[in-house]
Write an enzyme that holds these catalytic residues in place. Sequence first.
Site, PDB file in Angstrom:
ATOM      1  CB  SER A 305      97.111  74.175  -9.582  1.00 33.25           C
ATOM      2  OG  SER A 305      96.823  74.835 -10.806  1.00 33.25           O
ATOM      3  CG  ASP A 306     103.328  76.294 -11.220  1.00 30.81           C
ATOM      4  OD1 ASP A 306     102.941  77.227 -11.954  1.00 30.81           O
ATOM      5  OD2 ASP A 306     104.531  76.118 -10.959  1.00 30.81           O
ATOM      6  CD1 TRP A 307     100.851  76.339 -17.684  1.00 29.89           C
ATOM      7  CD2 TRP A 307     100.557  78.543 -17.406  1.00 29.89           C
ATOM      8  NE1 TRP A 307     100.489  76.866 -18.890  1.00 29.89           N
ATOM      9  CE2 TRP A 307     100.303  78.217 -18.764  1.00 29.89           C
ATOM     10  CE3 TRP A 307     100.445  79.875 -17.008  1.00 29.89           C
ATOM     11  CZ2 TRP A 307      99.947  79.171 -19.709  1.00 29.89           C
ATOM     12  CZ3 TRP A 307     100.090  80.832 -17.949  1.00 29.89           C
ATOM     13  CH2 TRP A 307      99.846  80.473 -19.278  1.00 29.89           C
TER      14      TRP A 307
END
Length: 787
Positions: A305-307
């Site tokens: 996932s992104d941050w």
Amino acid sequence: MGLDCSAAIPLTKFGTTLDEMRFMSPLGYLLLLATAGALPAAPAPSPGRHVRVEELLRQMTLEEKVGQLNQYSAGQPTGPGTNRDRYETMIAAGQVGSLLNVTRAEQVNAYQRIAVERSRLHIPLLFGLDVIHGFRTIFPVNLGLASTWDPALVEETARVAAEEAAAQGIRWTFSPMVDIGRDARWGRIAESAGEDPYLGSVLARAYVRGYQGRRLDNPTSILACAKHFVGYGAAEAGRDYNTTEISERSLRQVYLEPFRASVDEGVATIMSAFNALNGVPASANAFTLRDVLRGEWGFAGFVVSDWGAVGETIPHGIATSEATAARKSFLAGVDMDMESGAYVSELPDLVRSGVVSRQALDESVRRILRLKAELGLFENPYAPATGTAAAQPSPESRRLAQRAAEESFVLLKNGTPSSRSEHPSPILPLVSKPGRTIALIGPLADSAGDMLGCWSGQGIPDDVITLRAALAQRTAAAGMHLRYAEGSKILGNDQSGFDEAVRAARKADVTILALGEQAYRTGEAASRAHLDLDGPQQKLLEAIHATGKPVIVVLFTGRPLTVGWAAEHATAIVAAWFPGVEAGPALVRMLFGDVNPSGRLTATWPRAVGQEPLYYDALNTGRPTPPASEARGPTFTDASRFTSRYIDERNAPLFPFGYGLSYTAFAYSATSAQASKVSAAAISAGKASLAVSASVTNAGKREGTEVVQCYIRLTGTSVARPVSELKGFRRIRLAPGETQKVDFILTKDELAFWNIQMKQVVEPAMLQVRIAPDSAQGAPVSVVIEP
Ligand code: BGC
């Protein structure tokens, strides 16, 4: 099913053999079959490594498995901060599979030692970092790299970045960003290849090849990560993280394309995006992650996932607790949770209660462990480099950085004749004449840090040779004089430096004016509602222009800017982007003509921010503005009033996609096609293609490189197709007077599109093909595509 082939034949990019397939889950097995034969040649198989993965899986506890899906930042945060300091304990307990933002070998090795020596199963960590346009040697920002239209060069820069990062133990980069950027307000357009899916796909492949090399277990290879899956670049109003609404057709035709190309090239990982896509957060979107990425494309690597994006499904509004967030993202297909912590805290219970199956968990863990194994981390977990300081950029990598910068510059104007232009003849290249004086003015003339651009890895300002430094050397060597004045800062409204700058310009034969953006006003969380020159820079430009002396504007920028006034009044304009460590030498060589500019725009430059999003491959509408009326400019009264236009601005951009000037001139013959008719059925079956060609002549007096571009338009189709679509390009170098015939072969890959039934097919249609210097020029040849 044809499974009686040799057990040693690798079937996937990751070298899975039939022998190993018995260890796979049913889903993995099916996906494997789906991908067999569809992907290019794989790295050598490594049966032993995969056997080890299966053995480990058998020994792991539920918590240890979930730990592999957990990634934490252990360095300078690149997102909303977290207060965490128990890394040692968590790593030793097997609760962390990967760390990001650790940048140096000794830190990498210290954390790795805990994982390898103190965790129960000794599973190594995978270290990831944003190595975006260089690690230690900083190359031009990605929009600049794209402007080279040179995939081989881009691949070389990615290879150097991989070597430098891997030497510090970083075996995973969150790059390439393959988002399509069609809105200059969006700060992350700087990290992109621009607006075009074809060019974006070609460059995505180049980055993947460069990072991953031929084999992942080569110690200089790092995993690539195509991001942000998907649609992130279409943020409404160009505001970062904002909602996106994209039709399935546009998604498939435009936004998914560079991801598909990356997967086809063997990209090891994919990052799921922040944005909501048609109401469903991209990091919990089963349609894109499961159906398309895994189901249709057979992607065998893992998704991170992104941050914090897993946890952000809560503010998005589709989850009301961390447990729901973890469940939705995991079941949609996100294997690794970057930073939100929701997986590590919630997945064990979700598995115990049967909401998430043990098989699905194992499958995600398997994907991650396999890539760790493919990298050779189980055998060689530690970084090879030692000592506290990262290695310096090598002379070779600096040479590559200089070449990349030289190729990235786009000459936007060079005294082109126009009725209102005060200096109609080309001013560039500059003439080296002893005794002449050059004034160098502007807040970016000597700003080393800004030359690195956004996401500048481990590059430091001390590595940079600025324009001022390089120009001082050049002018001194040539017996010329240089007068430097900063003039103003980039931001604010202090004009107290103007007088000195104007005095310098008055005393000079020519002024070079270095204007643009601050590097950190581009990139993530750096969207702009205004695209004019920041701060006092426009006024500085006007003050220098008022001296009546020729002025060359060099724009350091991570996005297209609205510089209509400069386009009309400056003698010359160069888009220099953020050129990296060799900014100065590269620019000086270009300005003095040692190199002939060959960069071309990959994102359209608007006249006004109100035109955004602005891109060349738009649909025609039912009421297109007639060219003659468009040429006359905005009007509220003429017969074309009821056409798709503005009453206060032209439709046409300031500078179109594909545009860029040279110090020589290229003449194009008419485009010719090998046939006037082709059959859609034959093209679909791969039995026919269409060859088109044009001759390009260097009609000027200098050697030069031209980027020859091939555009198509299809009409009579079941859905409307854009007025123009790039389907090929070639960089060619021509001596003065030399002519080269340039051919493009149009096949199913170029001619198929997502039709009314949402099938990618070649339809009977009228085809127009143009081979041209940019997206706005050239007359087409017509070819009938018969059934
Ligand atoms: C960015 C990603 C980046 C990640 C890790 C996020 O904020 O959107 O592109 O890879 O941080 O630094």
